[in-house]
Design an enzyme around this catalytic site. Structure first.
Site, PDB file in Angstrom:
ATOM      1  N   TYR A  26       0.789  -1.229   0.000  1.00 21.76           N
ATOM      2  CA  TYR A  26       0.000   0.000   0.000  1.00 21.76           C
ATOM      3  C   TYR A  26       0.825   1.285   0.000  1.00 21.76           C
ATOM      4  O   TYR A  26       0.258   2.373  -0.102  1.00 21.76           O
ATOM      5  CB  TYR A  26      -0.956   0.003   1.202  1.00 21.76           C
ATOM      6  CG  TYR A  26      -1.901  -1.159   1.187  1.00 21.76           C
ATOM      7  CD1 TYR A  26      -2.947  -1.209   0.264  1.00 21.76           C
ATOM      8  CD2 TYR A  26      -1.751  -2.231   2.056  1.00 21.76           C
ATOM      9  CE1 TYR A  26      -3.813  -2.296   0.228  1.00 21.76           C
ATOM     10  CE2 TYR A  26      -2.616  -3.314   2.027  1.00 21.76           C
ATOM     11  CZ  TYR A  26      -3.632  -3.337   1.115  1.00 21.76           C
ATOM     12  OH  TYR A  26      -4.494  -4.411   1.066  1.00 21.76           O
ATOM     13  N   HIS A  83     -15.213  -6.966  -1.643  1.00 27.69           N
ATOM     14  CA  HIS A  83     -15.364  -8.363  -2.019  1.00 27.69           C
ATOM     15  C   HIS A  83     -16.437  -9.083  -1.219  1.00 27.69           C
ATOM     16  O   HIS A  83     -16.700 -10.254  -1.481  1.00 27.69           O
ATOM     17  CB  HIS A  83     -14.028  -9.082  -1.824  1.00 27.69           C
ATOM     18  CG  HIS A  83     -12.858  -8.239  -2.207  1.00 27.69           C
ATOM     19  ND1 HIS A  83     -12.607  -7.859  -3.503  1.00 27.69           N
ATOM     20  CD2 HIS A  83     -11.899  -7.642  -1.441  1.00 27.69           C
ATOM     21  CE1 HIS A  83     -11.521  -7.092  -3.531  1.00 27.69           C
ATOM     22  NE2 HIS A  83     -11.089  -6.932  -2.297  1.00 27.69           N
ATOM     23  N   ASP A  90     -25.484  -1.907  -2.509  1.00 27.42           N
ATOM     24  CA  ASP A  90     -26.872  -1.450  -2.592  1.00 27.42           C
ATOM     25  C   ASP A  90     -27.018  -0.002  -2.141  1.00 27.42           C
ATOM     26  O   ASP A  90     -27.828   0.752  -2.698  1.00 27.42           O
ATOM     27  CB  ASP A  90     -27.788  -2.356  -1.771  1.00 27.42           C
ATOM     28  CG  ASP A  90     -27.998  -3.723  -2.407  1.00 27.42           C
ATOM     29  OD1 ASP A  90     -27.601  -3.916  -3.576  1.00 27.42           O
ATOM     30  OD2 ASP A  90     -28.556  -4.602  -1.729  1.00 27.42           O
ATOM     31  N   HIS A 103      -8.716   1.376  -5.975  1.00 33.14           N
ATOM     32  CA  HIS A 103      -7.939   0.443  -5.153  1.00 33.14           C
ATOM     33  C   HIS A 103      -6.460   0.762  -5.341  1.00 33.14           C
ATOM     34  O   HIS A 103      -6.001   0.920  -6.478  1.00 33.14           O
ATOM     35  CB  HIS A 103      -8.222  -1.015  -5.537  1.00 33.14           C
ATOM     36  CG  HIS A 103      -9.635  -1.396  -5.280  1.00 33.14           C
ATOM     37  ND1 HIS A 103     -10.104  -1.682  -4.015  1.00 33.14           N
ATOM     38  CD2 HIS A 103     -10.689  -1.495  -6.115  1.00 33.14           C
ATOM     39  CE1 HIS A 103     -11.400  -1.957  -4.095  1.00 33.14           C
ATOM     40  NE2 HIS A 103     -11.777  -1.836  -5.354  1.00 33.14           N
ATOM     41  N   ILE A 104      -5.750   0.848  -4.257  1.00 34.60           N
ATOM     42  CA  ILE A 104      -4.336   1.200  -4.289  1.00 34.60           C
ATOM     43  C   ILE A 104      -3.525   0.103  -4.961  1.00 34.60           C
ATOM     44  O   ILE A 104      -2.688   0.361  -5.823  1.00 34.60           O
ATOM     45  CB  ILE A 104      -3.822   1.471  -2.861  1.00 34.60           C
ATOM     46  CG1 ILE A 104      -4.537   2.703  -2.277  1.00 34.60           C
ATOM     47  CG2 ILE A 104      -2.310   1.645  -2.844  1.00 34.60           C
ATOM     48  CD1 ILE A 104      -4.341   2.901  -0.788  1.00 34.60           C
ATOM     49  N   ARG A 114      -9.974 -11.633  -3.836  1.00 33.59           N
ATOM     50  CA  ARG A 114     -10.017 -10.193  -4.105  1.00 33.59           C
ATOM     51  C   ARG A 114     -10.425  -9.876  -5.547  1.00 33.59           C
ATOM     52  O   ARG A 114     -10.527  -8.718  -5.918  1.00 33.59           O
ATOM     53  CB  ARG A 114      -8.657  -9.556  -3.818  1.00 33.59           C
ATOM     54  CG  ARG A 114      -8.248  -9.642  -2.366  1.00 33.59           C
ATOM     55  CD  ARG A 114      -6.949  -8.898  -2.138  1.00 33.59           C
ATOM     56  NE  ARG A 114      -6.359  -9.212  -0.863  1.00 33.59           N
ATOM     57  CZ  ARG A 114      -6.685  -8.630   0.286  1.00 33.59           C
ATOM     58  NH1 ARG A 114      -7.586  -7.678   0.316  1.00 33.59           N
ATOM     59  NH2 ARG A 114      -6.093  -8.988   1.410  1.00 33.59           N
TER      60      ARG A 114
END
Length: 148
Positions: A26, A83, A90, A103-104, A114
């Site tokens: 990350y 995930h 919703d 997403h990094i 994932r």
């Protein structure tokens, strides 16, 4: 009534540990760095940002619901909820605001669990695997759908 010039930035579980948690995956930027980057990027187009991060799904859903009254769009990194959470998907669908999913890391190059995103079908922008800079990319792409 004019469209609000505000984005909701949503960061899901464990993203409060950016800069500490698995820096090889990350990076070293913190959540504060991410929020400042999105604020600067949105300001380029005259938008402000309201940021929320929580490790609790309901808090994120409440923030998404509240956005329908004063935000033009949502930038979201749902973290692991990507995930697993039908209810988060919703909520995003229910508020009918444009969504950018970010997403990094490259989730498709990671563990097989994932590889599925419940958010993907409600997002108009997808930015994956571009590191923290992906937040700026997602913000610009999303704003281009609003102002374009």
């Amino acid at each position: 009534m004019s469209t609000p010039r505000r984005l909701l930035l949503v960061n899901g579980p464990n993203l409060n540990l950016l800069g500490i948690r698995e820096p090889d995956v990350y990076g070293h930027d913190t959540l504060a760095d991410v929020e400042a980057l999105v604020e600067r990027t949105a300001a380029e187009s005259g938008y402000e940002v309201r940021a929320v991060q929580s490790n609790h799904e309901g808090v994120l859903i409440d923030a998404i619901h509240a956005a329908r009254t004063d935000c033009a769009a949502i930038v979201i990194n749902p973290g692991g909820l990507t995930h697993t959470s039908v209810v988060l998907r919703d909520a995003l669908s229910g508020v009918a605001l444009p969504v950018a999913e970010v997403h990094i890391s490259d989730v498709m190059a990671r563990e097989s669990f994932r590889h599925h995103s419940y958010v993907a079908d409600v997002a108009v922008v997808h930015v994956v695997g571009r590191g923290v800079a992906g937040y700026a990319d997602a913000t610009r792409e999303l704003l281009s759908t609003l102002d374009g």
